[in-house]
Design a protein around this motif. Sequence first.
Motif, mmCIF file in Angstrom:
data_model
loop_
_atom_site.group_PDB
_atom_site.id
_atom_site.type_symbol
_atom_site.label_atom_id
_atom_site.label_comp_id
_atom_site.label_asym_id
_atom_site.label_seq_id
_atom_site.Cartn_x
_atom_site.Cartn_y
_atom_site.Cartn_z
ATOM 1 N N GLY A 141 1.034 -1.509 0.241
ATOM 2 C CA GLY A 141 0.126 0.491 -0.242
ATOM 3 C C GLY A 141 0.814 0.997 -0.309
ATOM 4 N N GLN A 142 0.803 2.314 -0.308
ATOM 5 C CA GLN A 142 0.829 3.629 -0.812
ATOM 6 C C GLN A 142 0.219 5.185 -0.223
ATOM 7 O OE1 GLN A 142 1.776 4.424 -4.962
ATOM 8 N NE2 GLN A 142 3.402 2.479 -4.956
ATOM 9 N N VAL A 143 0.956 5.672 0.203
ATOM 10 C CA VAL A 143 0.082 7.085 1.290
ATOM 11 C C VAL A 143 0.425 7.813 0.104
ATOM 12 C CG1 VAL A 143 -0.003 8.368 3.359
ATOM 13 C CG2 VAL A 143 0.835 6.118 3.242
ATOM 14 N N GLU A 144 -0.399 8.785 -0.791
ATOM 15 C CA GLU A 144 0.022 9.790 -1.382
ATOM 16 C C GLU A 144 -1.147 11.303 -0.015
ATOM 17 O OE1 GLU A 144 -2.243 10.710 -4.946
ATOM 18 O OE2 GLU A 144 -1.723 8.316 -5.385
ATOM 19 N N PHE A 145 0.293 12.226 0.015
ATOM 20 C CA PHE A 145 -0.083 13.296 0.569
ATOM 21 C C PHE A 145 -0.611 14.189 -0.597
ATOM 22 C CE2 PHE A 145 2.263 16.448 2.982
ATOM 23 C CZ PHE A 145 1.406 16.828 4.353
ATOM 24 N N LYS A 146 -0.449 15.454 -0.123
ATOM 25 C CA LYS A 146 -0.940 16.408 -1.530
ATOM 26 C C LYS A 146 -1.149 17.583 -0.230
ATOM 27 C CE LYS A 146 -3.967 15.328 -4.545
ATOM 28 N NZ LYS A 146 -4.212 15.929 -6.047
ATOM 29 N N THR A 147 -0.336 18.634 -0.356
ATOM 30 C CA THR A 147 0.017 20.386 0.117
ATOM 31 C C THR A 147 0.024 21.523 -0.257
ATOM 32 O OG1 THR A 147 -0.365 21.443 2.825
ATOM 33 C CG2 THR A 147 1.341 19.537 2.116
ATOM 34 N N ASP A 148 -0.309 22.211 0.157
ATOM 35 C CA ASP A 148 -0.345 23.983 -0.526
ATOM 36 C C ASP A 148 1.107 24.140 0.411
ATOM 37 O OD1 ASP A 148 -2.723 24.102 1.329
ATOM 38 O OD2 ASP A 148 -1.773 25.857 1.703
ATOM 39 N N ASN A 149 0.963 23.480 1.984
ATOM 40 C CA ASN A 149 1.754 24.477 3.446
ATOM 41 C C ASN A 149 2.797 24.156 3.031
ATOM 42 O OD1 ASN A 149 2.533 24.648 5.918
ATOM 43 N ND2 ASN A 149 0.653 25.892 6.109
ATOM 44 N N ASP A 150 3.671 24.636 3.044
ATOM 45 C CA ASP A 150 5.203 25.158 2.538
ATOM 46 C C ASP A 150 6.190 24.244 3.942
ATOM 47 O OD1 ASP A 150 5.231 25.078 0.364
ATOM 48 O OD2 ASP A 150 5.400 27.391 0.201
ATOM 49 N N GLY A 151 5.861 24.693 4.823
ATOM 50 C CA GLY A 151 6.234 24.266 6.741
ATOM 51 C C GLY A 151 5.404 23.342 7.072
ATOM 52 N N LEU A 152 4.366 22.663 6.220
ATOM 53 C CA LEU A 152 4.092 21.432 6.696
ATOM 54 C C LEU A 152 4.138 19.632 5.945
ATOM 55 C CD1 LEU A 152 1.707 19.132 8.202
ATOM 56 C CD2 LEU A 152 0.061 20.003 6.461
ATOM 57 N N TYR A 153 4.710 20.378 4.820
ATOM 58 C CA TYR A 153 5.389 19.602 3.638
ATOM 59 C C TYR A 153 6.573 18.936 4.291
ATOM 60 C CZ TYR A 153 7.994 18.233 -0.614
ATOM 61 O OH TYR A 153 9.046 17.649 -1.014
ATOM 62 N N GLN A 154 7.868 20.513 4.007
ATOM 63 C CA GLN A 154 8.721 20.532 4.756
ATOM 64 C C GLN A 154 8.897 19.616 6.504
ATOM 65 O OE1 GLN A 154 11.622 20.932 3.430
ATOM 66 N NE2 GLN A 154 10.770 21.715 2.373
ATOM 67 N N TYR A 155 7.786 19.283 6.898
ATOM 68 C CA TYR A 155 7.460 19.044 8.728
ATOM 69 C C TYR A 155 7.229 17.118 8.183
ATOM 70 C CZ TYR A 155 5.130 16.425 12.326
ATOM 71 O OH TYR A 155 4.995 15.860 13.282
ATOM 72 N N SER A 156 6.626 17.104 7.268
ATOM 73 C CA SER A 156 6.397 15.820 7.176
ATOM 74 C C SER A 156 7.578 14.773 6.247
ATOM 75 C CB SER A 156 5.556 15.655 5.927
ATOM 76 O OG SER A 156 3.850 16.721 6.735
ATOM 77 N N LEU A 157 8.178 15.591 5.867
ATOM 78 C CA LEU A 157 9.625 14.944 4.547
ATOM 79 C C LEU A 157 10.750 14.543 5.604
ATOM 80 C CD1 LEU A 157 9.404 14.415 1.727
ATOM 81 C CD2 LEU A 157 11.251 15.994 1.726
ATOM 82 N N GLU A 158 10.733 15.700 6.857
ATOM 83 C CA GLU A 158 11.734 14.997 7.587
ATOM 84 C C GLU A 158 11.306 14.234 8.382
ATOM 85 O OE1 GLU A 158 12.477 18.471 10.334
ATOM 86 O OE2 GLU A 158 12.963 20.188 7.762
ATOM 87 N N VAL A 159 9.874 14.535 9.103
ATOM 88 C CA VAL A 159 9.288 13.070 9.649
ATOM 89 C C VAL A 159 9.633 11.572 9.459
ATOM 90 C CG1 VAL A 159 7.560 12.310 11.213
ATOM 91 C CG2 VAL A 159 8.000 14.242 11.348
ATOM 92 N N LEU A 160 9.248 11.563 7.781
ATOM 93 C CA LEU A 160 8.844 10.524 7.037
ATOM 94 C C LEU A 160 10.817 9.462 7.088
ATOM 95 C CD1 LEU A 160 6.775 11.439 4.465
ATOM 96 C CD2 LEU A 160 5.950 9.400 5.787
ATOM 97 N N GLU A 161 12.105 10.923 6.029
ATOM 98 C CA GLU A 161 13.123 10.625 6.150
ATOM 99 C C GLU A 161 13.359 10.068 7.036
ATOM 100 O OE1 GLU A 161 13.317 12.167 1.686
ATOM 101 O OE2 GLU A 161 14.566 13.765 2.909
ATOM 102 N N SER A 162 13.730 10.133 8.420
ATOM 103 C CA SER A 162 13.888 10.156 9.818
ATOM 104 C C SER A 162 13.759 8.628 10.563
ATOM 105 C CB SER A 162 13.364 11.290 10.785
ATOM 106 O OG SER A 162 11.862 10.479 11.248
ATOM 107 N N ARG A 163 12.588 7.837 9.141
ATOM 108 C CA ARG A 163 12.185 6.324 9.867
ATOM 109 C C ARG A 163 12.542 5.867 8.614
ATOM 110 N NH1 ARG A 163 6.926 6.891 12.460
ATOM 111 N NH2 ARG A 163 6.706 4.659 11.767
ATOM 112 N N LYS A 164 13.233 4.885 9.482
ATOM 113 C CA LYS A 164 13.261 3.130 8.606
ATOM 114 C C LYS A 164 12.838 2.739 8.572
ATOM 115 C CE LYS A 164 17.982 2.776 11.008
ATOM 116 N NZ LYS A 164 17.646 3.681 12.431
ATOM 117 N N ASP A 165 11.185 2.641 8.700
ATOM 118 C CA ASP A 165 10.067 1.899 7.746
ATOM 119 C C ASP A 165 9.756 2.463 7.419
ATOM 120 O OD1 ASP A 165 9.310 3.642 9.863
ATOM 121 O OD2 ASP A 165 7.510 2.321 10.704
#
Length: 211
Positions: A141-165
């Motif tokens: 399965g996959q998650v698709e995330f769209k946002t206009d909010n650049d801050g939320l995008y950066q936050y989300s990417l940091e959280v995602l890329e910090s995870r090994k899973d």
Amino acid sequence: MGRLRTNINAPELIKKYSNYVELDDFKLTKKQINLEIGCGKGDFLINNALNHKDVFYLGIEKYSTVILKALKKIERNKLQVNNLLFTCADAKDIDCNKLKHAISRLYLNFSDPWPKKRHAKRRLTSPTFLDLYKKILKDDGQVEFKTDNDGLYQYSLEVLESRKDVKVIYKTTNLYKNIKNKFNKDNVQTEYEKKFVALNKNINKIVWSYK
Ligand SMILES: C[S@@+](CC[C@H](N)C(=O)[O-])C[C@H]1O[C@@H](n2cnc3c(N)ncnc32)[C@H](O)[C@@H]1O
């Protein structure tokens, strides 16, 4: 963005519609199940459900007044979408045992940014929600995330890329500049997306899966 006036009768009214289900009463189907969390007034799911009859769509939205708008839209336009259900619930109350590895695609469209640090746990891409998604998504399965909010995008990417899973499969800060990309070419616009596109705002997108 205009605020929606709360309809005090909405919690009862939504229950009368055939495209509504209580979260506890939702039954798994043999069809592929795609889920949108924070589905708002439902345009994204309605359009998907009309175009992909072989897929089952479930929309979770925490405000009944908003869901009522989606249900009325289906009724008013006499739309045949028996592959679509809306439920009024907070995503944090999803029963992970019932939906365990049942979801093929999970959509997070224009999620509330909750910019204050003390509200970070409410962001739909915070670690607790990412754990929940892992439980309910199918292995492929996959998650698709769209946002206009650049801050939320950066936050989300940091959280995602910090995870090994987590495996980030695709990311862009400008979906429309890359509209021919295979991850974007079948893009279905949401209500919020239409408004931000009209304002020429860049739209960010991340697609990820779990290892
Ligand atoms: C900014 S709106 C976007 C609506 C729609 N997805 C769109 O793109 O037009 C975010 C929606 O998510 C809902 N929402 C936020 N957090 C939620 C949660 N934890 N569970 C369910 N719905 C949530 C809000 O009530 C709101 O309707």
